[in-house]
Write a protein that holds these residues in place. Sequence first.
Motif, PDB file in Angstrom:
ATOM      1  N   ALA A 146       0.827  -1.206   0.000  1.00  0.00           N
ATOM      2  CA  ALA A 146       0.000   0.000   0.000  1.00  0.00           C
ATOM      3  C   ALA A 146       0.862   1.258   0.000  1.00  0.00           C
ATOM      4  CB  ALA A 146      -0.946   0.002   1.199  1.00  0.00           C
ATOM      5  N   GLU A 147       1.971   1.216   0.716  1.00  0.00           N
ATOM      6  CA  GLU A 147       2.876   2.365   0.730  1.00  0.00           C
ATOM      7  C   GLU A 147       3.471   2.591  -0.660  1.00  0.00           C
ATOM      8  OE1 GLU A 147       6.097   4.288   3.697  1.00  0.00           O
ATOM      9  OE2 GLU A 147       6.359   2.131   3.335  1.00  0.00           O
ATOM     10  N   LEU A 148       3.885   1.511  -1.328  1.00  0.00           N
ATOM     11  CA  LEU A 148       4.430   1.630  -2.678  1.00  0.00           C
ATOM     12  C   LEU A 148       3.385   2.212  -3.632  1.00  0.00           C
ATOM     13  CD1 LEU A 148       6.886   1.073  -4.530  1.00  0.00           C
ATOM     14  CD2 LEU A 148       5.843  -1.132  -5.031  1.00  0.00           C
TER      15      LEU A 148
ATOM     16  N   HIS B 193       1.066   6.758  -6.813  1.00  0.00           N
ATOM     17  CA  HIS B 193      -0.059   7.689  -6.965  1.00  0.00           C
ATOM     18  C   HIS B 193       0.387   9.134  -6.750  1.00  0.00           C
ATOM     19  CE1 HIS B 193      -3.080   4.283  -5.832  1.00  0.00           C
ATOM     20  NE2 HIS B 193      -2.589   4.145  -7.061  1.00  0.00           N
ATOM     21  N   ASP B 194       1.284   9.344  -5.791  1.00  0.00           N
ATOM     22  CA  ASP B 194       1.796  10.689  -5.533  1.00  0.00           C
ATOM     23  C   ASP B 194       2.520  11.244  -6.758  1.00  0.00           C
ATOM     24  OD1 ASP B 194       2.329  12.961  -3.783  1.00  0.00           O
ATOM     25  OD2 ASP B 194       4.412  12.270  -3.834  1.00  0.00           O
ATOM     26  N   VAL B 195       3.307  10.401  -7.412  1.00  0.00           N
ATOM     27  CA  VAL B 195       4.004  10.822  -8.638  1.00  0.00           C
ATOM     28  C   VAL B 195       2.982  11.204  -9.696  1.00  0.00           C
ATOM     29  CG1 VAL B 195       5.458  10.029 -10.548  1.00  0.00           C
ATOM     30  CG2 VAL B 195       6.108   9.522  -8.201  1.00  0.00           C
ATOM     31  N   ALA B 196       1.900  10.422  -9.785  1.00  0.00           N
ATOM     32  CA  ALA B 196       0.866  10.705 -10.779  1.00  0.00           C
ATOM     33  C   ALA B 196       0.217  12.060 -10.523  1.00  0.00           C
ATOM     34  CB  ALA B 196      -0.190   9.609 -10.767  1.00  0.00           C
TER      35      ALA B 196
ATOM     36  N   PHE C 288       8.425  13.901 -11.297  1.00  0.00           N
ATOM     37  CA  PHE C 288       9.490  12.978 -11.669  1.00  0.00           C
ATOM     38  C   PHE C 288       9.416  12.713 -13.164  1.00  0.00           C
ATOM     39  CE2 PHE C 288       9.222  12.143  -7.145  1.00  0.00           C
ATOM     40  CZ  PHE C 288      10.553  12.074  -6.788  1.00  0.00           C
ATOM     41  N   SER C 289      10.565  12.481 -13.767  1.00  0.00           N
ATOM     42  CA  SER C 289      10.646  12.244 -15.211  1.00  0.00           C
ATOM     43  C   SER C 289      10.468  10.775 -15.573  1.00  0.00           C
ATOM     44  CB  SER C 289      12.005  12.702 -15.733  1.00  0.00           C
ATOM     45  OG  SER C 289      12.238  14.033 -15.369  1.00  0.00           O
ATOM     46  N   ALA C 290      10.789   9.880 -14.635  1.00  0.00           N
ATOM     47  CA  ALA C 290      10.705   8.437 -14.889  1.00  0.00           C
ATOM     48  C   ALA C 290      10.753   7.709 -13.551  1.00  0.00           C
ATOM     49  CB  ALA C 290      11.858   7.971 -15.774  1.00  0.00           C
ATOM     50  N   ILE C 291      10.320   6.446 -13.589  1.00  0.00           N
ATOM     51  CA  ILE C 291      10.391   5.572 -12.419  1.00  0.00           C
ATOM     52  C   ILE C 291      11.244   4.366 -12.779  1.00  0.00           C
ATOM     53  CG2 ILE C 291       9.114   4.030 -10.878  1.00  0.00           C
ATOM     54  CD1 ILE C 291       6.693   5.918 -11.185  1.00  0.00           C
ATOM     55  N   VAL C 292      12.230   4.094 -11.936  1.00  0.00           N
ATOM     56  CA  VAL C 292      12.985   2.841 -11.994  1.00  0.00           C
ATOM     57  C   VAL C 292      12.453   2.018 -10.830  1.00  0.00           C
ATOM     58  CG1 VAL C 292      15.248   1.760 -11.748  1.00  0.00           C
ATOM     59  CG2 VAL C 292      15.024   3.935 -12.983  1.00  0.00           C
ATOM     60  N   ILE C 293      11.987   0.812 -11.107  1.00  0.00           N
ATOM     61  CA  ILE C 293      11.371   0.022 -10.044  1.00  0.00           C
ATOM     62  C   ILE C 293      11.884  -1.405 -10.025  1.00  0.00           C
ATOM     63  CG2 ILE C 293       9.359  -0.501 -11.503  1.00  0.00           C
ATOM     64  CD1 ILE C 293       7.686  -0.485  -8.830  1.00  0.00           C
ATOM     65  N   ASN C 294      12.229  -1.851  -8.825  1.00  0.00           N
ATOM     66  CA  ASN C 294      12.487  -3.257  -8.558  1.00  0.00           C
ATOM     67  C   ASN C 294      11.332  -3.694  -7.663  1.00  0.00           C
ATOM     68  OD1 ASN C 294      13.224  -5.780  -7.711  1.00  0.00           O
ATOM     69  ND2 ASN C 294      15.367  -5.258  -7.370  1.00  0.00           N
TER      70      ASN C 294
ATOM     71  N   ILE D 124      -0.522   5.028 -14.446  1.00  0.00           N
ATOM     72  CA  ILE D 124      -1.182   6.300 -14.133  1.00  0.00           C
ATOM     73  C   ILE D 124      -0.267   7.515 -14.343  1.00  0.00           C
ATOM     74  CG2 ILE D 124      -2.359   7.639 -12.339  1.00  0.00           C
ATOM     75  CD1 ILE D 124      -3.262   4.895 -11.154  1.00  0.00           C
ATOM     76  N   PRO D 125       1.001   7.481 -13.904  1.00  0.00           N
ATOM     77  CA  PRO D 125       1.829   8.690 -14.056  1.00  0.00           C
ATOM     78  C   PRO D 125       2.157   9.066 -15.504  1.00  0.00           C
ATOM     79  CG  PRO D 125       2.771   7.215 -12.411  1.00  0.00           C
ATOM     80  CD  PRO D 125       1.678   6.470 -13.102  1.00  0.00           C
ATOM     81  N   GLU D 126       2.031   8.117 -16.444  1.00  0.00           N
ATOM     82  CA  GLU D 126       2.339   8.374 -17.855  1.00  0.00           C
ATOM     83  C   GLU D 126       3.759   8.893 -18.059  1.00  0.00           C
ATOM     84  OE1 GLU D 126      -0.883  10.826 -19.319  1.00  0.00           O
ATOM     85  OE2 GLU D 126      -2.239   9.112 -19.360  1.00  0.00           O
TER      86      GLU D 126
END
Length: 148
Positions: free
Chosen positions: A56-58, A63-66, A71-77, A94-96
Amino acid sequence: MGPRILVLNGPNLNMLGVRQPEVYGDNSYADVVDVCAAAAAARGASVEVRQTNDEAELLGWIHDVARTRNFSAIVINPAAWTHTSVAIADALVIPEIPIIEVHISNVHARESFRHHSYVSPIAAAVIAGCGLAGYRYGVDRAVDLSGA
């Protein structure tokens, strides 16, 4: 100021260096943060690195980025959530902005349940099996895709 890259890490990555070093290596989570910071600085970008064991935190961070679009991009593991969470995959569209999926180990050389990713179909790039260098490659690719 250059692009801002958000690096998100899922469950158990806070245990790097302790959990299965034969799979994940001897590096700590602090080393992940350092690799990401150095990669961003080398490209004139900034990076914010976060880790949680709470799905839920992730989702809230995505959602906050959206909402803020700072931010320009998300790197996610996504770690184990890679193979289980439709919710994370749904949130990441959602953030596109570009999504780069990173895995320290080669998930395709491990148990069969790790071969499927809910994130890969929406990711601009997938990096697996490169150890912590995968984060460096991920940040670098995120900067490339940010248009900077």
